[in-house]
Enzyme design. Structure first.
Site, PDB file in Angstrom:
ATOM      1  N   HIS A 127      20.290  17.994  18.738  1.00 61.59           N
ATOM      2  CA  HIS A 127      21.742  18.130  18.852  1.00 61.59           C
ATOM      3  C   HIS A 127      22.148  18.707  20.202  1.00 61.59           C
ATOM      4  O   HIS A 127      21.336  19.268  20.938  1.00 61.59           O
ATOM      5  CB  HIS A 127      22.294  19.020  17.740  1.00 61.59           C
ATOM      6  CG  HIS A 127      21.793  20.440  17.774  1.00 61.59           C
ATOM      7  ND1 HIS A 127      20.523  20.800  17.411  1.00 61.59           N
ATOM      8  CD2 HIS A 127      22.411  21.590  18.144  1.00 61.59           C
ATOM      9  CE1 HIS A 127      20.370  22.110  17.535  1.00 61.59           C
ATOM     10  NE2 HIS A 127      21.497  22.613  17.989  1.00 61.59           N
ATOM     11  N   ASP A 167      24.858  21.621  21.123  1.00 63.28           N
ATOM     12  CA  ASP A 167      25.529  22.657  20.339  1.00 63.28           C
ATOM     13  C   ASP A 167      27.009  22.344  20.155  1.00 63.28           C
ATOM     14  O   ASP A 167      27.759  22.175  21.132  1.00 63.28           O
ATOM     15  CB  ASP A 167      25.398  24.025  21.016  1.00 63.28           C
ATOM     16  CG  ASP A 167      24.033  24.653  20.780  1.00 63.28           C
ATOM     17  OD1 ASP A 167      23.434  24.410  19.718  1.00 63.28           O
ATOM     18  OD2 ASP A 167      23.578  25.380  21.681  1.00 63.28           O
TER      19      ASP A 167
HETATM   20  C1  SIN Z   1      15.759  27.409  18.446  1.00 63.92           C
HETATM   21  O1  SIN Z   1      15.783  28.246  17.531  1.00 63.92           O
HETATM   22  O2  SIN Z   1      14.712  27.108  18.997  1.00 63.92           O
HETATM   23  C2  SIN Z   1      17.027  26.754  18.905  1.00 63.92           C
HETATM   24  C3  SIN Z   1      18.078  26.855  17.885  1.00 63.92           C
HETATM   25  C4  SIN Z   1      19.414  26.288  18.320  1.00 63.92           C
HETATM   26  O3  SIN Z   1      20.138  26.956  19.045  1.00 63.92           O
HETATM   27  O4  SIN Z   1      19.754  25.178  17.944  1.00 63.92           O
END
Ligand code: SIN
Length: 277
Positions: free
Chosen positions: A111, A113
């Protein structure tokens, strides 16, 4: 030399590329104290150049975390009503924690964000102090510049001027905003073109049939995940990943439970919506 590539004309920071298309490990910097103007200028340049910056052995406080974010913009809040991160004792910082008892892995799909927001976040800074020791818990990153650049000229012409709907309620629940963004956007700082659709939130390309939209999104999502422009960041305790949400996809890899993976995350607000290239 210790294998570290000193990036072209960086006088202070050392930058070791993580993948030819995306990412660099930054060293010769201490994020537990304020940066000099010269350090900050190089850090900003590296952020634009490499899209995601990784740091090792930075045992930062919430104050250090927020200071780093505020060099780049205003600290923002998550757009969703329902998120998997939790508040910390500092309102600027969200806690990230998953374990056997709390088996919720936030971001466990590719994704951008909160691209369902009219102005999506500009960047996020994730700091992890506790890492699973079973080899799991990496984060995947993909360069949307490289994905765009590799399209054929005819496909670029086809995508030019199209827009797509980004929805968030299937992820964050009712009350989450929707947005329409260009399929091909131009980065406000680098000036480079990039693909701005993602599997987490983009549901429909406008002005073509539903069948065409579904087929085109399926093709673009597969194309964006070609191994040439994706990478996996392997965490160590007290590593930091700082990604440019305007040109990078990412994904938490939820393969480590019941072990603990924990840290803190700060989000930087976007300034302008993605602009048509
Ligand atoms: C992660 O925990 O590695 C990334 C999580 C995120 O911000 O989508």
């Amino acid at each position: 030399m210790d294998g570290t590539t000193v990036g072209t004309d960086y006088q202070i920071l050392k930058l070791k590329p993580y993948n030819p298309s995306i990412g660099a490990v930054v060293s010769n910097i201490d994020l537990t104290r304020p940066l000099t103007d010269a350090e900050l200028a190089e850090l900003k340049r590296a952020f634009t150049e490499y899209q995601v910056l990784f740091f090792r052995d930075q045992q930062i406080s919430h104050e250090d975390h927020a200071r780093l974010a505020e060099y780049f913009g205003t600290i923002g809040q998550h757009v969703g009503k329902k998120t998997n991160s939790q508040p910390s004792d500092d309102p600027r910082v969200r806690k990230f924690y998953a374990s056997g008892e709390v088996p919720r892995v936030s971001g466990n799909l590719w994704h951008t964000d909160q691209s369902c927001a009219p102005v999506p976040p500009m960047a996020s800074i994730l700091y992890l102090h506790t890492i699973p020791d079973n080899g799991g818990g990496d984060t995947g990153y993909a360069s949307m510049y490289a994905a765009y650049d590799a399209l054929s000229d005819r496909m670029k012409v086809h995508l030019d001027g199209l827009t797509a709907v980004h929805e968030g309620k299937h992820v964050f629940g009712d009350g989450t905003p929707d947005a329409v963004h260009p399929v091909v956007a131009r980065h406000p700082e680098s000036g480079r073109k990039l693909l701005f659709v993602n599997p987490g939130f983009t549901v429909r390309i406008n002005d073509i049939s539903l069948e065409e939209s579904d087929a085109l999104l399926k093709y673009l999502f597969e194309h964006c995940l070609r191994p040439e422009w994706t990478t996996r960041f392997i965490w160590e305790p007290h590593s930091i990943a700082f990604w440019d949400n305007r040109c990078v996809w990412h994904r938490a890899i939820g393969d480590y439970l019941p072990q603990v993976r924990s840290g803190f995350r700060v989000q930087i607000e976007g300034v302008t919506p993605p602009v048509m290239a």
